[in-house]
Enzyme design. Sequence first.
Site, PDB file in Angstrom:
ATOM      1  CE1 TYR A   1      79.307  64.955 -16.125  1.00  0.00           C
ATOM      2  CE2 TYR A   1      78.550  62.902 -17.097  1.00  0.00           C
ATOM      3  CZ  TYR A   1      78.430  64.271 -16.954  1.00  0.00           C
ATOM      4  OH  TYR A   1      77.469  64.959 -17.640  1.00  0.00           O
TER       5      TYR A   1
ATOM      6  CG  PHE B   1      69.107  63.141  -9.347  1.00  0.00           C
ATOM      7  CD1 PHE B   1      70.058  64.057  -9.781  1.00  0.00           C
ATOM      8  CD2 PHE B   1      69.531  62.075  -8.558  1.00  0.00           C
ATOM      9  CE1 PHE B   1      71.382  63.902  -9.450  1.00  0.00           C
ATOM     10  CE2 PHE B   1      70.846  61.916  -8.214  1.00  0.00           C
ATOM     11  CZ  PHE B   1      71.785  62.818  -8.658  1.00  0.00           C
TER      12      PHE B   1
END
Length: 415
Positions: A123, A415
């Site tokens: 990322y 999450f």
Amino acid sequence: MRTGATVRAATAEDFDALHDVVDIAFHRGSPERRRLRMRALQDEGLGLVAVDGDRIVGTTGAWSWDLGVPGGTLPVAAITIVTVLPTHRRRGILRALMERATADARDRGEPLAALWASEGGIYGRFGYGPATWVREGRAQLRGGLGLRPPTTGPEADLPLRLLTAEEAHPVVAPVFERARARRGGLLSRDGTWWTVRLLADEPEDRGGASPLRVVVAGDDGYALYRVREGATTGPVSAWTTVEVAELVAVTPAAERALLAFLSSIDLADELVLDARPVDDPLLHTTADVRAIVPGTPADALWLRILDVPAAVAGRSWAADVDLVLEVLHPEDPVVAGRWRLRGTSGAPGAVVAARTDGPADLVLHARDLGSLYLGGATATGLRDAGAINEATAGTAVALDAALRVERAPWTAGVF
């Protein structure tokens, strides 16, 4: 994309096929009960799928939450379920999904995006950098875990209550909201997230441990924990571990009261505090400084700046600042370029960012800007690592002074 795959918004009809791809990517299975819970959590309007022919081959999703930043909160795109089928890797699908997710977040007016990175090497190229870190704390309990007396006077006598998972939400949610102001990095939680995710207590959630227990200290703190029995250690006993999934408090007195309770549970041999802040004050509360053994810090939330002026104006600053950052990001012209940061110490809005043609004082990649933003990384550390270039001597020290925070940023809950 070279395969001709297309990215589009997910629909209700895509739900099961989408989660079939997620299950393959994360090496798991989703029983029907789990999928019903995901339906309750997932906003269908925020999911994306990559489709090759009539098959979904990649996914991503986002929740529109807000993130605690120094001095306040800002809207954030909480990116999740980023997957590509192993048969479709290296075809540009991941990049297309991330570009669409970024464009959608900007359309919603979200100046930040955040995610938990399953792999550390992916990322950074999209502008995400690790911005919060966590570590485990572990203590042996036989013989007790003595705490140092507080220097401010007698120990606060906070009443303790035990709640079931079903009772906990209206009690613990307000505590969490108050605690968010103490540290950057904590994300907002709605009622569904609390009840369906954090306080879930079906048998498959327990992993062989006890039902979820919730202990509350006055109105200022709570802990979510389970108790696990391991190998038999005697005719009527087994090695017993108290596993604390989350301990959140608004005051130091509440943190101490919760630690005292959790470390004095009868018939327990070990205490494990999961995902604590890297500057966890609980490490300093014990009379024996080695009583709680800290684990190795691990990266938690990865952050990307989508709107530099909004992000700069949206946080408080600890010192005056006047410097030029050159942000490198060949795939994101919205963020890339030279930005002059100028203003005084103070609440959000005290410092502003504007584009400039002036010479850069500090040159850094967008991922490093994400790491610096909450105060969890330092410009001097990144400079010394060779990750950023200090064109004007002293700029890294000045930026660190302006970004300084009282407590290390922390993110509770994946999450």
